[in-house]
Design a protein around this motif. Structure first.
Motif, PDB file in Angstrom:
ATOM      1  N   THR A  91       0.974  52.423   0.836  1.00  0.00           N
ATOM      2  CA  THR A  91       2.170  53.370   1.470  1.00  0.00           C
ATOM      3  C   THR A  91       3.482  53.040   1.242  1.00  0.00           C
ATOM      4  O   THR A  91       4.527  53.708   1.501  1.00  0.00           O
ATOM      5  CB  THR A  91       1.769  53.603   3.069  1.00  0.00           C
ATOM      6  OG1 THR A  91       2.103  52.212   3.629  1.00  0.00           O
ATOM      7  CG2 THR A  91       0.535  54.184   3.408  1.00  0.00           C
ATOM      8  N   ALA A  92       3.692  52.077   0.410  1.00  0.00           N
ATOM      9  CA  ALA A  92       4.897  51.443   0.155  1.00  0.00           C
ATOM     10  C   ALA A  92       5.836  52.311  -0.687  1.00  0.00           C
ATOM     11  O   ALA A  92       5.279  53.238  -1.505  1.00  0.00           O
ATOM     12  CB  ALA A  92       4.874  49.954  -0.743  1.00  0.00           C
ATOM     13  N   ASP A  93       6.949  52.358  -0.503  1.00  0.00           N
ATOM     14  CA  ASP A  93       7.920  52.898  -1.341  1.00  0.00           C
ATOM     15  C   ASP A  93       7.752  53.162  -2.867  1.00  0.00           C
ATOM     16  O   ASP A  93       7.575  51.969  -3.351  1.00  0.00           O
ATOM     17  CB  ASP A  93       9.328  52.922  -1.095  1.00  0.00           C
ATOM     18  CG  ASP A  93       9.824  53.191   0.601  1.00  0.00           C
ATOM     19  OD1 ASP A  93       9.289  53.854   1.040  1.00  0.00           O
ATOM     20  OD2 ASP A  93      10.612  52.510   0.819  1.00  0.00           O
ATOM     21  N   ASN A  94       7.811  54.076  -3.313  1.00  0.00           N
ATOM     22  CA  ASN A  94       7.939  54.498  -4.792  1.00  0.00           C
ATOM     23  C   ASN A  94       6.523  53.901  -5.621  1.00  0.00           C
ATOM     24  O   ASN A  94       6.385  54.306  -6.862  1.00  0.00           O
ATOM     25  CB  ASN A  94       9.079  53.741  -5.418  1.00  0.00           C
ATOM     26  CG  ASN A  94      10.297  54.095  -4.898  1.00  0.00           C
ATOM     27  OD1 ASN A  94      10.723  53.363  -4.219  1.00  0.00           O
ATOM     28  ND2 ASN A  94      10.879  55.302  -5.317  1.00  0.00           N
ATOM     29  N   VAL A  95       5.375  53.756  -4.925  1.00  0.00           N
ATOM     30  CA  VAL A  95       4.108  53.366  -5.302  1.00  0.00           C
ATOM     31  C   VAL A  95       3.658  54.464  -6.308  1.00  0.00           C
ATOM     32  O   VAL A  95       2.943  54.326  -7.124  1.00  0.00           O
ATOM     33  CB  VAL A  95       3.102  52.779  -4.507  1.00  0.00           C
ATOM     34  CG1 VAL A  95       1.676  53.113  -4.747  1.00  0.00           C
ATOM     35  CG2 VAL A  95       3.582  51.203  -4.042  1.00  0.00           C
ATOM     36  N   ALA A  96       3.820  55.948  -5.635  1.00  0.00           N
ATOM     37  CA  ALA A  96       3.318  56.583  -6.330  1.00  0.00           C
ATOM     38  C   ALA A  96       4.115  57.644  -7.453  1.00  0.00           C
ATOM     39  O   ALA A  96       3.858  58.608  -7.793  1.00  0.00           O
ATOM     40  CB  ALA A  96       2.810  58.118  -5.167  1.00  0.00           C
ATOM     41  N   ASP A  97       5.292  56.907  -7.775  1.00  0.00           N
ATOM     42  CA  ASP A  97       6.268  57.468  -8.458  1.00  0.00           C
ATOM     43  C   ASP A  97       5.571  57.703  -9.948  1.00  0.00           C
ATOM     44  O   ASP A  97       5.990  58.836 -10.889  1.00  0.00           O
ATOM     45  CB  ASP A  97       7.268  56.720  -8.740  1.00  0.00           C
ATOM     46  CG  ASP A  97       8.346  56.712  -7.657  1.00  0.00           C
ATOM     47  OD1 ASP A  97       8.076  57.451  -6.849  1.00  0.00           O
ATOM     48  OD2 ASP A  97       9.476  56.090  -7.459  1.00  0.00           O
ATOM     49  N   LEU A  98       4.447  57.174 -10.624  1.00  0.00           N
ATOM     50  CA  LEU A  98       4.127  57.565 -11.692  1.00  0.00           C
ATOM     51  C   LEU A  98       2.719  58.369 -11.371  1.00  0.00           C
ATOM     52  O   LEU A  98       2.243  59.112 -12.518  1.00  0.00           O
ATOM     53  CB  LEU A  98       3.597  56.336 -12.555  1.00  0.00           C
ATOM     54  CG  LEU A  98       4.908  55.600 -13.239  1.00  0.00           C
ATOM     55  CD1 LEU A  98       4.406  54.362 -14.062  1.00  0.00           C
ATOM     56  CD2 LEU A  98       5.748  56.362 -13.940  1.00  0.00           C
ATOM     57  N   TYR A  99       2.036  58.119 -10.494  1.00  0.00           N
ATOM     58  CA  TYR A  99       0.653  58.761 -10.269  1.00  0.00           C
ATOM     59  C   TYR A  99       0.888  60.593 -10.332  1.00  0.00           C
ATOM     60  O   TYR A  99       0.238  61.039 -11.171  1.00  0.00           O
ATOM     61  CB  TYR A  99       0.415  58.414  -8.951  1.00  0.00           C
ATOM     62  CG  TYR A  99      -1.276  58.322  -8.842  1.00  0.00           C
ATOM     63  CD1 TYR A  99      -2.227  57.570  -9.150  1.00  0.00           C
ATOM     64  CD2 TYR A  99      -1.862  59.515  -8.122  1.00  0.00           C
ATOM     65  CE1 TYR A  99      -3.549  57.598  -9.096  1.00  0.00           C
ATOM     66  CE2 TYR A  99      -3.451  59.553  -8.056  1.00  0.00           C
ATOM     67  CZ  TYR A  99      -4.097  58.568  -8.343  1.00  0.00           C
ATOM     68  OH  TYR A  99      -5.411  58.649  -8.406  1.00  0.00           O
ATOM     69  N   ARG A 100       1.808  60.818  -9.513  1.00  0.00           N
ATOM     70  CA  ARG A 100       1.650  62.470  -9.456  1.00  0.00           C
ATOM     71  C   ARG A 100       2.446  62.921 -10.525  1.00  0.00           C
ATOM     72  O   ARG A 100       1.772  63.658 -11.190  1.00  0.00           O
ATOM     73  CB  ARG A 100       2.681  62.550  -7.905  1.00  0.00           C
ATOM     74  CG  ARG A 100       3.135  64.320  -8.181  1.00  0.00           C
ATOM     75  CD  ARG A 100       3.619  64.593  -6.947  1.00  0.00           C
ATOM     76  NE  ARG A 100       4.232  66.009  -6.971  1.00  0.00           N
ATOM     77  CZ  ARG A 100       3.934  66.832  -6.020  1.00  0.00           C
ATOM     78  NH1 ARG A 100       3.664  66.440  -4.634  1.00  0.00           N
ATOM     79  NH2 ARG A 100       4.386  68.025  -6.060  1.00  0.00           N
ATOM     80  N   PRO A 101       3.503  62.554 -11.280  1.00  0.00           N
ATOM     81  CA  PRO A 101       4.110  63.236 -12.613  1.00  0.00           C
ATOM     82  C   PRO A 101       3.231  63.079 -13.706  1.00  0.00           C
ATOM     83  O   PRO A 101       2.969  64.054 -14.576  1.00  0.00           O
ATOM     84  CB  PRO A 101       5.351  62.655 -12.737  1.00  0.00           C
ATOM     85  CG  PRO A 101       5.333  61.247 -11.936  1.00  0.00           C
ATOM     86  CD  PRO A 101       4.370  61.454 -10.782  1.00  0.00           C
ATOM     87  N   CYS A 102       2.334  61.821 -13.823  1.00  0.00           N
ATOM     88  CA  CYS A 102       1.661  61.606 -14.850  1.00  0.00           C
ATOM     89  C   CYS A 102       0.443  62.709 -14.860  1.00  0.00           C
ATOM     90  O   CYS A 102      -0.034  63.398 -15.783  1.00  0.00           O
ATOM     91  CB  CYS A 102       1.027  60.294 -14.780  1.00  0.00           C
ATOM     92  SG  CYS A 102       1.926  59.199 -16.044  1.00  0.00           S
ATOM     93  N   TYR A 103      -0.188  63.083 -13.634  1.00  0.00           N
ATOM     94  CA  TYR A 103      -1.258  64.002 -13.827  1.00  0.00           C
ATOM     95  C   TYR A 103      -0.649  65.519 -13.840  1.00  0.00           C
ATOM     96  O   TYR A 103      -1.487  66.414 -14.297  1.00  0.00           O
ATOM     97  CB  TYR A 103      -1.917  63.970 -12.110  1.00  0.00           C
ATOM     98  CG  TYR A 103      -3.064  62.912 -12.173  1.00  0.00           C
ATOM     99  CD1 TYR A 103      -4.013  63.210 -13.048  1.00  0.00           C
ATOM    100  CD2 TYR A 103      -2.748  61.621 -11.532  1.00  0.00           C
ATOM    101  CE1 TYR A 103      -5.213  62.209 -13.351  1.00  0.00           C
ATOM    102  CE2 TYR A 103      -4.047  60.898 -11.636  1.00  0.00           C
ATOM    103  CZ  TYR A 103      -5.136  61.022 -12.402  1.00  0.00           C
ATOM    104  OH  TYR A 103      -6.161  60.243 -12.492  1.00  0.00           O
ATOM    105  N   GLN A 104       0.564  65.853 -13.364  1.00  0.00           N
ATOM    106  CA  GLN A 104       1.154  66.923 -13.630  1.00  0.00           C
ATOM    107  C   GLN A 104       1.293  67.317 -15.125  1.00  0.00           C
ATOM    108  O   GLN A 104       1.028  68.259 -15.496  1.00  0.00           O
ATOM    109  CB  GLN A 104       2.636  67.173 -13.125  1.00  0.00           C
ATOM    110  CG  GLN A 104       2.560  67.101 -11.437  1.00  0.00           C
ATOM    111  CD  GLN A 104       3.887  67.096 -10.768  1.00  0.00           C
ATOM    112  OE1 GLN A 104       4.879  66.364 -11.380  1.00  0.00           O
ATOM    113  NE2 GLN A 104       4.148  67.835  -9.854  1.00  0.00           N
ATOM    114  N   LEU A 105       1.617  66.280 -15.899  1.00  0.00           N
ATOM    115  CA  LEU A 105       1.677  66.199 -17.619  1.00  0.00           C
ATOM    116  C   LEU A 105       0.210  66.638 -17.805  1.00  0.00           C
ATOM    117  O   LEU A 105      -0.143  67.540 -19.015  1.00  0.00           O
ATOM    118  CB  LEU A 105       2.183  65.047 -18.119  1.00  0.00           C
ATOM    119  CG  LEU A 105       1.898  64.953 -19.734  1.00  0.00           C
ATOM    120  CD1 LEU A 105       2.708  66.180 -20.471  1.00  0.00           C
ATOM    121  CD2 LEU A 105       2.724  63.604 -20.111  1.00  0.00           C
TER     122      LEU A 105
END
Length: 557
Positions: A91-105
């Motif tokens: 749950t740390a800050d910014n851990v998901a910063d690549l997870y979501r936009p990569c899947y959007q692409l």
């Protein structure tokens, strides 16, 4: 049977986001199905794939550079989990910063491939699909390096699916290579500097990186390193490093002959929301340069160069002055009829920079007392009234514990945008391109691949081409090892969104980060059950929203 996809939150974001990049696909609210079945509408869909790169790379660069040997916290805190590892949790800050936009692409590309079968069939259709497959491979490559095995999604999804499984990292690499093989067979060969589109050189470059990275894995194939070397050479295609290093990142020269692939921005396209539609790359890797009274731009005071990063350069290395703002100049500028002395911008805007006064000078490592005396004597007339001489060892990230005033760490200038979309008071926004692949790095990829493939003499030749352009002596075969390559990559690639991946790939993350980053100790990496936190954790939101609970978290969390 339900399709296996990513969490519902990601899918809803991909399908109904109000993002400007998605809105750009709409043609006066014409239904997507009707639009994408036309050649012009399908081209818009392909363009949207490129636009999603801005969501991946345009924000804060924590997942690319934080917590490494090259950059550390200054007076402004970084996300503690990613920068120091002790507080790194799902749950740390910014851990998901690549997870979501990569899947959007990925979802955008899946849509592109789906419509390619039912849209108007044109001569360049296969080329466009190849470009899309390259971009999907790019997204999966970021995911597998950062999080390990993830869910493979390769079908166009029109409604949320609430359950997904975790594929292995080996399966993800197989998927990436399959996409890149298909892309290589179909994309064009036009020069990137003129077309701005994925071409065979870009695909070869990414294939080299993928095979090199997989070669280090336990499931790597015996010929991965030799394939990486061959693909790197194919991307190099005999081109020498002909541009001066200080021209590679000169504002306005981002699409130069050595740029292989980049995230492209255009200032005019950000006019609808200039405070958000640019990128943040120019904001990091140097200090806050002063308040509004100085006229200098807002800059972060984190991801500052470490003493190790600064010590990599030797006398005569042209990359030193091309990478760092070794002098901060001041000069007069007139706005609204009022003239005042300001910092920084006169360096770029003055017709005669040599005539400007020097406010700050940062002494390089190789200066002797005699060198300092000679510099101060030669530049006596250039010193500003408030001139500050910064001795070697007194302007790295850790020095902010002693003195954290403005300009008391050396700024990285290679990403500077002297013509940002907004004034500094509104936040960090740049419309310069973010260069993801360039020829100098490809030579270093080839050097590493040949070394790992057991052909060090050829690898050394590739590395020394980089050093030749930098104006320094060739490395010797006795020096040539992974540590030397990492040092050379450090010199060449400051701030270019590579370092965490370099250390993770080569298995040197713990040793190097704990040796050179004053905020990190080796014990920081020890997580649950004594396992090391090498991969970043799967974001907790992804686990919570997944109805399939047989989805293991990464080791150490």
């Amino acid at each position: 049977m339900k399709k296996i996809i990513i969490l519902v939150g990601i899918m809803l974001a991909a399908l109904s986001s109000c993002s400007d990049y998605i809105e750009e696909e709409s043609l006066s609210n014409v239904p997507a199905d009707q639009t994408y079945k036309t050649a012009s509408g399908f081209q818009l869909l392909v363009n949207s794939n490129y636009a999603w790169l801005k969501s991946i790379y345009g924000g804060n660069p924590w997942l690319f550079e934080s917590g490494t040997d090259m950059y550390a916290e200054g007076r402004t805190p970084e996300p503690a989990g990613l920068s120091q590892y002790t507080l790194l949790i799902p749950t740390a800050d910014n851990v998901a910063d690549l997870y979501r936009p990569c899947y959007q692409l990925i979802q955008s590309v899946n849509k592109t491939i789906y419509y390619s079968g039912i849209t108007e069939q044109t001569p360049n259709l296969n080329t466009l699909v190849g470009e899309a497959r390259f971009l999907r491979a790019q997204a999966y490559f970021l995911l597998v390096q950062t999080y390990g095995g993830v869910a493979i999604v390769d079908e166009h999804i029109t409604s949320p699916v609430l359950s997904f499984k975790r594929n292995t990292a080996e399966e993800v690499y197989t998927k990436i290579i399959g996409d890149l093989d298909a892309a290589l067979a179909s994309v064009g060969t036009s020069a990137y500097s003129t077309s701005g589109k994925v071409n065979k050189r870009a695909v070869n470059d990414l294939l080299a990186k993928v095979y090199l990275t997989r070669g280090y894995e336990t499931f790597g194939k015996p010929d991965d390193f030799s394939k990486a070397a061959a693909y790197a050479d194919a991307a190099i295609a005999g081109q020498t490093l002909g541009l001066a290093f200080d021209q590679l990142f000169k504002p306005g020269n981002d699409l130069n002959a050595e740029t292989i692939f980049s995230v492209q921005y255009d200032k005019a396209s950000t006019s609808t929301d200039p405070t958000k539609l640019g990128n943040n790359q120019f904001y990091y890797f140097g200090p806050y340069l002063g308040g509004a009274e100085t006229g200098a731009p807002l800059r972060s005071y984190n991801l500052c160069p470490t003493a190790y990063a600064l010590s990599l350069y030797e006398k005569g290395d042209k990359r030193w002055d091309a990478t760092f703002m070794t002098e901060i100049l001041e000069g007069p500028e007139t706005n609204n009829g009022q003239t005042k002395t300001i910092l920084y911008f006169p360096y770029y805007r003055s017709a005669n920079p040599a005539a400007l006064k020097v406010r700050h000078f940062y002494e390089p490592k190789w200066f002797t007392p005699a060198d300092r005396l000679a510099w101060e004597t030669a530049n006596a007339s250039r010193k500003a009234a408030t001139f500050v001489y910064h001795p070697w060892g007194e302007y790295d990230a850790a020095h902010t514990l002693i003195d954290n005033r403005d300009c008391y760490t050396i700024p990285v200038k290679k990403f500077d945008d002297p013509d940002p979309t907004t004034p500094s008071s509104t936040g960090p926004v740049s419309t310069r391109d973010i260069i993801l692949a360039r020829l100098g790095e490809t030579y270093l990829i080839a050097a590493e691949a040949y070394l790992k493939a057991g052909v060090p003499t050829t690898g050394l030749d590739r590395l020394n081409e980089v050093r030749r352009r930098a104006g320094v002596a060739n490395a010797t075969i006795g020096q040539f090892n992974i540590d030397y390559i990492l040092d050379e990559r450090g010199r060449e690639l400051v701030g270019e969104y590579k370092r965490w991946f370099d250390l993770k790939r080569t298995g040197t993350l713990v040793a190097r980060a704990s040796a050179y980053n004053y905020k990190i100790k080796a014990a920081n990496f020890v997580g649950v059950g004594g396992q090391l936190k090498i991969l970043r954790p799967i974001p907790q939101t992804a686990l919570d929203l997944n109805q399939n609970k047989d989805f293991p978290q990464n080791p150490g969390y």
